[in-house]
Design a protein around this motif. Structure first.
Motif, PDB file in Angstrom:
ATOM      1  N   VAL A 137       0.870  -1.186   0.000  1.00 13.29           N
ATOM      2  CA  VAL A 137       0.000   0.000   0.000  1.00 13.29           C
ATOM      3  C   VAL A 137       0.904   1.234   0.000  1.00 13.29           C
ATOM      4  O   VAL A 137       1.786   1.361   0.838  1.00 13.29           O
ATOM      5  CB  VAL A 137      -0.917   0.015   1.245  1.00 13.29           C
ATOM      6  N   PRO A 138       0.720   2.152  -0.947  1.00 17.54           N
ATOM      7  CA  PRO A 138       1.556   3.346  -0.984  1.00 17.54           C
ATOM      8  C   PRO A 138       1.306   4.240   0.239  1.00 17.54           C
ATOM      9  O   PRO A 138       0.214   4.218   0.804  1.00 17.54           O
ATOM     10  CB  PRO A 138       1.131   4.069  -2.259  1.00 17.54           C
ATOM     11  N   ALA A 196      -9.059   0.927 -13.366  1.00 16.19           N
ATOM     12  CA  ALA A 196      -7.896   1.682 -12.875  1.00 16.19           C
ATOM     13  C   ALA A 196      -8.238   3.157 -12.709  1.00 16.19           C
ATOM     14  O   ALA A 196      -8.915   3.749 -13.556  1.00 16.19           O
ATOM     15  CB  ALA A 196      -6.727   1.517 -13.835  1.00 16.19           C
ATOM     16  N   LEU A 197      -7.774   3.732 -11.599  1.00 18.78           N
ATOM     17  CA  LEU A 197      -7.964   5.161 -11.345  1.00 18.78           C
ATOM     18  C   LEU A 197      -6.694   5.871 -11.787  1.00 18.78           C
ATOM     19  O   LEU A 197      -5.662   5.815 -11.112  1.00 18.78           O
ATOM     20  CB  LEU A 197      -8.231   5.399  -9.852  1.00 18.78           C
ATOM     21  N   ALA A 207       0.666   3.518  -8.019  1.00 24.99           N
ATOM     22  CA  ALA A 207      -0.163   2.777  -7.060  1.00 24.99           C
ATOM     23  C   ALA A 207      -1.265   1.999  -7.782  1.00 24.99           C
ATOM     24  O   ALA A 207      -1.916   2.533  -8.676  1.00 24.99           O
ATOM     25  CB  ALA A 207      -0.786   3.730  -6.056  1.00 24.99           C
ATOM     26  N   PRO A 208      -1.467   0.746  -7.382  1.00 27.13           N
ATOM     27  CA  PRO A 208      -2.545  -0.051  -7.982  1.00 27.13           C
ATOM     28  C   PRO A 208      -3.893   0.308  -7.347  1.00 27.13           C
ATOM     29  O   PRO A 208      -4.355  -0.329  -6.409  1.00 27.13           O
ATOM     30  CB  PRO A 208      -2.129  -1.492  -7.665  1.00 27.13           C
ATOM     31  N   ILE A 268      -7.166  -0.543  -3.211  1.00 28.67           N
ATOM     32  CA  ILE A 268      -5.805  -0.018  -3.219  1.00 28.67           C
ATOM     33  C   ILE A 268      -4.881  -1.167  -2.835  1.00 28.67           C
ATOM     34  O   ILE A 268      -4.945  -1.676  -1.722  1.00 28.67           O
ATOM     35  CB  ILE A 268      -5.640   1.146  -2.220  1.00 28.67           C
ATOM     36  N   ALA A 269      -4.075  -1.609  -3.783  1.00 29.94           N
ATOM     37  CA  ALA A 269      -3.126  -2.706  -3.558  1.00 29.94           C
ATOM     38  C   ALA A 269      -3.831  -3.930  -2.956  1.00 29.94           C
ATOM     39  O   ALA A 269      -3.334  -4.566  -2.050  1.00 29.94           O
ATOM     40  CB  ALA A 269      -1.979  -2.243  -2.659  1.00 29.94           C
TER      41      ALA A 269
END
Length: 75
Positions: free
Chosen positions: A20-21, A51-52, A43-44, A66-67
C-alpha cells in the motif's frame, strides 16, 4: 473536507500492507460531488474494477481497491 488514504500514519484512512503506498488517493468534495484523485501514479488503485488514473467523481456504493485492500464508499 479532504481525506487522504494510504499507509502513512498521517492519512485520514490508514491501510496496512507493504504494497500500500504511503499516500495513494485523495478523496474530496468538488462542486458537491465526492471525487477521488490518485496521488501515486504507480499505485494499484481501482474504482469498481477500473484503474484510477485521473480524478474521478464517485457515487455511493463505489468500491475502491488499493493494492488489493478494498472498501465500499457509502454517503
Amino acid at each position: 473536507g479532504e481525506l487522504t488514504v494510504g499507509r502513512d500514519p498521517g492519512c485520514g484512512l490508514v491501510l496496512t500492507g507493504d504494497n500500500v503506498p504511503p499516500r495513494a488517493i485523495l478523496l474530496f468534495l468538488e462542486q458537491g460531488f465526492v471525487t477521488a484523485k490518485p496521488l501515486d501514479p504507480k499505485a494499484p488503485v481501482q474504482v469498481n474494477g477500473e484503474a484510477l488514473s485521473r480524478a474521478r467523481r464517485l457515487r455511493s456504493g463505489d468500491i475502491i481497491s488499493i493494492a488489493g485492500k478494498a472498501f465500499q464508499l457509502m454517503f
